[in-house]
Structure formats: C-alpha cells, structure tokens
Design a protein around this motif. Structure first.
Motif, PDB file in Angstrom:
ATOM      1  N   THR A  74      43.015 -11.900  -0.641  1.00 26.99           N
ATOM      2  CA  THR A  74      43.790 -12.975  -0.026  1.00 26.99           C
ATOM      3  C   THR A  74      44.777 -13.614  -0.992  1.00 26.99           C
ATOM      4  O   THR A  74      45.549 -14.487  -0.580  1.00 26.99           O
ATOM      5  CB  THR A  74      42.854 -14.074   0.526  1.00 26.99           C
ATOM      6  N   ASN A  75      44.770 -13.200  -2.254  1.00 29.55           N
ATOM      7  CA  ASN A  75      45.786 -13.716  -3.176  1.00 29.55           C
ATOM      8  C   ASN A  75      46.840 -12.642  -3.429  1.00 29.55           C
ATOM      9  O   ASN A  75      46.696 -11.489  -3.012  1.00 29.55           O
ATOM     10  CB  ASN A  75      45.160 -14.193  -4.498  1.00 29.55           C
ATOM     11  N   LEU A  76      47.900 -13.023  -4.089  1.00 34.17           N
ATOM     12  CA  LEU A  76      49.046 -12.132  -4.272  1.00 34.17           C
ATOM     13  C   LEU A  76      48.677 -10.882  -5.049  1.00 34.17           C
ATOM     14  O   LEU A  76      49.054  -9.763  -4.676  1.00 34.17           O
ATOM     15  CB  LEU A  76      50.175 -12.886  -4.981  1.00 34.17           C
ATOM     16  N   GLN A  79      46.647  -8.559  -2.887  1.00 39.37           N
ATOM     17  CA  GLN A  79      47.481  -7.903  -1.882  1.00 39.37           C
ATOM     18  C   GLN A  79      48.228  -6.713  -2.478  1.00 39.37           C
ATOM     19  O   GLN A  79      48.354  -5.662  -1.847  1.00 39.37           O
ATOM     20  CB  GLN A  79      48.482  -8.907  -1.302  1.00 39.37           C
TER      21      GLN A  79
END
Length: 214
Positions: A74-76, A79
């Motif tokens: 769910t974080n950059l 991803q």
C-alpha cells in the motif's frame, strides 16, 4: 416403515454431509496454513520450543504475513515492487494466464470497487428467451463502437462453477438489463450453480407464485 426410515436417513445426511465437508475443508486449510511454520528457523518452531505440536498456530503466522504484505504493497515502494513482479509474471505464458484470472476474480470478490466486474447484469444468451447472469466489465471498445455505429457494452458471461472462464460479448446497451444484485452475490450464485441466491430476492421471486396459487 421403509418410507419413515428413508426420511430419517435423508434428514441425517442433510446434517452430517455439510458438517463433514465443512470440517474437512477447515482441517485442510488449517494444515495448509500450518505449513507456513516451516518458514521459521528450526529452533524457533513451536514444536521444538514447546516440545509438542499445536495445530492452528500457522493461522497466526499466515495472518501476519498477509497483513504485512498489505502494509508493504500500500506504499509507493511496495507498489513499484508489485508492478515489477507482475511484469515478470506477465512474460511467462501459462503463469500469466493463471495469475491474471485469479487476480481478477479475487478483486471482484474482495474489492467491491474493483475494475474487473462493475455490475451484475442480465442478458439473453445463448439465444432469445434464455437469460444468463453476466457482469459488466467495460463501456465497449472504441474501434468496435465506431465501426458498428452502436452504443455497445462489454459483458462477461462466466461459466459455472468456475467463473474465471467464460465468454466476452459486446451487446447494445438496450439489450442489457442492470440488476441491483451486488457483484459478490452474483459470483456466489454462479459458483454454487444457482443454489446460493440472495435471500431477499429469493422471497420476491417465490411470492408471485404463491399469490397465483391462492
């Protein structure tokens, strides 16, 4: 006497068959999740620390792995790792097909706003007079709409009990009936070959017949 015995036998089977199948599935899932304990170093495994095995401890480790994975993706940075991994899987033909199908099905079941299945619809398929449950997947391909001159919708008609396979249809908007049924209820109905029907809608379908009978 035989009729009564048969009735008792059927009544007993209706209790024990679902219960037995449920217990077998739960045991299979618990045993499967207990295999995650093998990921731990031998010295940290519960049976080595406690001296005996406790069934079900793998559930806690599995839950921790799933939640931890959710936190990462769910974080950059997560991803980017996910996209990199999916690009690698996309280069393997068989793996790509299986992964994409399972991912779309999972999105449709666990993510109500997923992009896979937008709405449950009703279409006349495979011929007029026969109605099939289907899913709206898109607004249609622009090139197809331009060449046909029609306002088309892209519809996925799944097979049962495996909704990961099926047929893609492009139908005029007026030939598609949108239902209020949630996507997850539609999937449950297809997977259960029509046995599992939303309770409220089931009563609504039965009520008119009772009225006619009276």
């Amino acid at each position: 006497m035989m009729h009564r015995l048969r009735r008792y036998l059927v009544a007993g089977l209706l209790i024990w068959v679902p219960l037995g199948v449920t217990l077998l599935i739960i045991k299979f899932l618990v045993d499967l999740m207990d295999q995650t304990l093998l990921l731990l170093p031998a010295g940290l495994r519960p049976e080595n620390l406690l001296g005996f095995r406790i069934p079900g401890l793998g559930i806690l480790l599995t839950a921790a792995i799933v939640v931890g994975t959710g936190v990462v993706v769910t974080n950059l940075f997560g991803q980017q790792l996910l996209h990199l991994g999916e690009r690698l899987l996309d280069r393997i033909p068989l793996v790509r097909t299986i992964y994409t199908s399972v991912k779309k099905l999972t999105e449709a079941i666990f993510h109500g706003t997923g992009k896979s299945f937008r709405k449950v619809v009703l279409v006349e398929y495979p011929r007029k007079g026969i109605w099939s449950l289907a899913f709206l997947t898109g607004e249609g391909v622009h090139e197809v709409r331009d060449r046909t001159g029609q306002d088309l919708l892209t519809i996925f008609v799944p097979t049962t009990p495996n909704p990961t396979s099926g047929f893609i249809l492009m139908l005029p908007r007026e030939d598609v009936i949108e239902l209020e049924m949630p996507v997850d209820d539609g999937l449950k109905m297809i997977i259960s070959v029509g046995v599992v029907v939303p309770e409220g809608r089931k009563e609504a379908l039965i009520a008119p017949r009772r009225a006619q009978a009276s």
